[in-house]
Design an enzyme around this catalytic site. Structure first.
Site, PDB file in Angstrom:
ATOM      1  CG  HIS A  27      -0.338   0.421   2.507  1.00  0.00           C
ATOM      2  ND1 HIS A  27      -1.022   1.044   3.525  1.00  0.00           N
ATOM      3  CD2 HIS A  27       0.917   0.277   2.977  1.00  0.00           C
ATOM      4  CE1 HIS A  27      -0.228   1.269   4.547  1.00  0.00           C
ATOM      5  NE2 HIS A  27       0.959   0.820   4.248  1.00  0.00           N
ATOM      6  CB  CYS A  37       3.807   5.534   4.928  1.00  0.00           C
ATOM      7  SG  CYS A  37       4.701   4.793   6.293  1.00  0.00           S
ATOM      8  CG  HIS A  41       5.372   0.776   2.557  1.00  0.00           C
ATOM      9  ND1 HIS A  41       4.762   1.966   2.237  1.00  0.00           N
ATOM     10  CD2 HIS A  41       4.842   0.390   3.735  1.00  0.00           C
ATOM     11  CE1 HIS A  41       3.904   2.297   3.180  1.00  0.00           C
ATOM     12  NE2 HIS A  41       3.932   1.343   4.097  1.00  0.00           N
ATOM     13  CG  HIS A  43       2.742  -3.182   6.077  1.00  0.00           C
ATOM     14  ND1 HIS A  43       3.781  -2.745   6.863  1.00  0.00           N
ATOM     15  CD2 HIS A  43       2.198  -2.067   5.516  1.00  0.00           C
ATOM     16  CE1 HIS A  43       3.861  -1.435   6.794  1.00  0.00           C
ATOM     17  NE2 HIS A  43       2.911  -0.990   5.973  1.00  0.00           N
ATOM     18  CG  HIS A  78       0.467 -12.362  -2.163  1.00  0.00           C
ATOM     19  ND1 HIS A  78       0.114 -13.075  -1.035  1.00  0.00           N
ATOM     20  CD2 HIS A  78       1.813 -12.447  -2.256  1.00  0.00           C
ATOM     21  CE1 HIS A  78       1.201 -13.562  -0.475  1.00  0.00           C
ATOM     22  NE2 HIS A  78       2.250 -13.201  -1.187  1.00  0.00           N
ATOM     23  CD  GLU A 130       0.292  -0.373   8.107  1.00  0.00           C
ATOM     24  OE1 GLU A 130      -0.866  -0.208   7.685  1.00  0.00           O
ATOM     25  OE2 GLU A 130       1.124   0.542   8.160  1.00  0.00           O
TER      26      GLU A 130
HETATM   27  N1  LIG Z   1      -2.218   6.384  12.362  1.00  0.00           N
HETATM   28  C1  LIG Z   1      -1.453   5.871  11.378  1.00  0.00           C
HETATM   29  N2  LIG Z   1      -0.171   6.270  11.260  1.00  0.00           N
HETATM   30  C2  LIG Z   1       0.599   5.711  10.309  1.00  0.00           C
HETATM   31  C3  LIG Z   1       0.091   4.732   9.446  1.00  0.00           C
HETATM   32  C4  LIG Z   1      -1.272   4.351   9.587  1.00  0.00           C
HETATM   33  O1  LIG Z   1      -1.794   3.514   8.845  1.00  0.00           O
HETATM   34  N3  LIG Z   1      -2.000   4.935  10.565  1.00  0.00           N
HETATM   35  N4  LIG Z   1       0.895   4.144   8.533  1.00  0.00           N
HETATM   36  C5  LIG Z   1       2.168   4.414   8.433  1.00  0.00           C
HETATM   37  C6  LIG Z   1       3.018   3.637   7.480  1.00  0.00           C
HETATM   38  O2  LIG Z   1       2.205   3.036   6.488  1.00  0.00           O
HETATM   39  C7  LIG Z   1       3.949   2.533   8.081  1.00  0.00           C
HETATM   40  O3  LIG Z   1       3.763   1.318   7.391  1.00  0.00           O
HETATM   41  C8  LIG Z   1       3.843   2.239   9.514  1.00  0.00           C
HETATM   42  O4  LIG Z   1       4.530   3.238  10.178  1.00  0.00           O
HETATM   43  P1  LIG Z   1       5.498   3.086  11.410  1.00  0.00           P
HETATM   44  O5  LIG Z   1       4.809   2.469  12.603  1.00  0.00           O
HETATM   45  O6  LIG Z   1       6.079   4.431  11.627  1.00  0.00           O
HETATM   46  O7  LIG Z   1       6.565   2.035  10.853  1.00  0.00           O
HETATM   47  P2  LIG Z   1       8.047   1.699  11.343  1.00  0.00           P
HETATM   48  O8  LIG Z   1       8.237   0.259  11.056  1.00  0.00           O
HETATM   49  O9  LIG Z   1       9.011   2.633  10.722  1.00  0.00           O
HETATM   50  O10 LIG Z   1       7.987   1.933  12.923  1.00  0.00           O
HETATM   51  P3  LIG Z   1       9.175   1.936  14.009  1.00  0.00           P
HETATM   52  O11 LIG Z   1       8.478   1.572  15.298  1.00  0.00           O
HETATM   53  O12 LIG Z   1       9.723   3.334  14.029  1.00  0.00           O
HETATM   54  O13 LIG Z   1      10.195   0.915  13.590  1.00  0.00           O
HETATM   55  C9  LIG Z   1       2.775   5.513   9.210  1.00  0.00           C
HETATM   56  N5  LIG Z   1       1.901   6.073  10.185  1.00  0.00           N
HETATM   57 ZN    ZN Z   2       2.491   0.859   5.532  1.00  0.00          ZN
END
Ligand SMILES: Nc1nc2c(c(=O)[nH]1)N=C([C@H](O)[C@H](O)COP(=O)(O)OP(=O)(O)OP(=O)(O)O)CN2
Ligand code: ZN
Length: 149
Positions: A27, A37, A41, A43, A78, A130
């Site tokens: 997504h 994001c 990318h 998940h 997928h 996620e």
């Molecule tokens: N409220 C939301 N915030 C974010 C979403 C979402 O769907 N709802 N999505 C993203 C990104 O898609 C990302 O996949 C997830 O973000 P994040 O948790 O920051 O991912 P990391 O693996 O980088 O987290 P770390 O804990 O820093 O390793 C962003 N925000």
């Molecule tokens: Zn994501």
């Protein structure tokens, strides 16, 4: 399968079942606020779907566990979630494929199926992870306006 303790929705139904499953999907979030994001990318989403009700069906099931997984797998596994324009819409933030919206959409798809069954159970909660550090819990409002909590 990831094993974990999930939050419990409160309700007055006598049966409650939970189905864990996962699906892989790509997504992107079409908002500048999403930072990295915004780029495509992927998940492995881990879902826990909670269904509750008072009546069993002719098989003695509240709902067949396998059907819950199949419904969501056939739809999203997928895939690029953004391509599913019946579920998501890049012009409407309430329909971007964020964790929140995907959790709500899973709940709505499951409920749509349940509405067509004879015993009519309800989907009272979807827990959607996620990433290892990010998840959302969605609980639909009850018909009277209260959530199942
Ligand atoms: N409220 C939301 N915030 C974010 C979403 C979402 O769907 N709802 N999505 C993203 C990104 O898609 C990302 O996949 C997830 O973000 P994040 O948790 O920051 O991912 P990391 O693996 O980088 O987290 P770390 O804990 O820093 O390793 C962003 N925000
Ligand atoms: Zn994501």
């Amino acid at each position: 399968m990831l094993q974990q303790v999930y939050p419990s929705p409160q309700h007055d139904y006598v049966y409650e079942l939970n189905k864990d499953f996962h699906f892989a999907a790509a997504h992107y979030v079409p908002s500048e606020e999403a930072g990295k994001c915004q780029r495509v990318h992927g998940h492995t989403y881990y879902a826990n779907v909670t269904v509750a009700g008072d009546e069993l069906d002719a098989a003695g099931f509240l709902v067949n566990f396998a059907i819950i997984k199949k419904l969501i797998h056939e739809r999203f596994d997928h895939t690029l979630l953004n391509d599913d324009t019946d579920s998501f819409d890049e012009a409407d933030p309430n329909r971007f494929p964020t964790t929140e919206v995907v959790a709500r959409t899973v709940c709505e798809l499951v409920q749509q199926y349940l509405d067509g069954t004879a015993n009519k159970p309800v989907c009272v909660q979807v827990f959607l992870r996620e990433t290892p550090t990010s998840y959302c819990v969605y609980r639909p409002k009850r018909k009277g306006g209260k959530s199942h909590e």
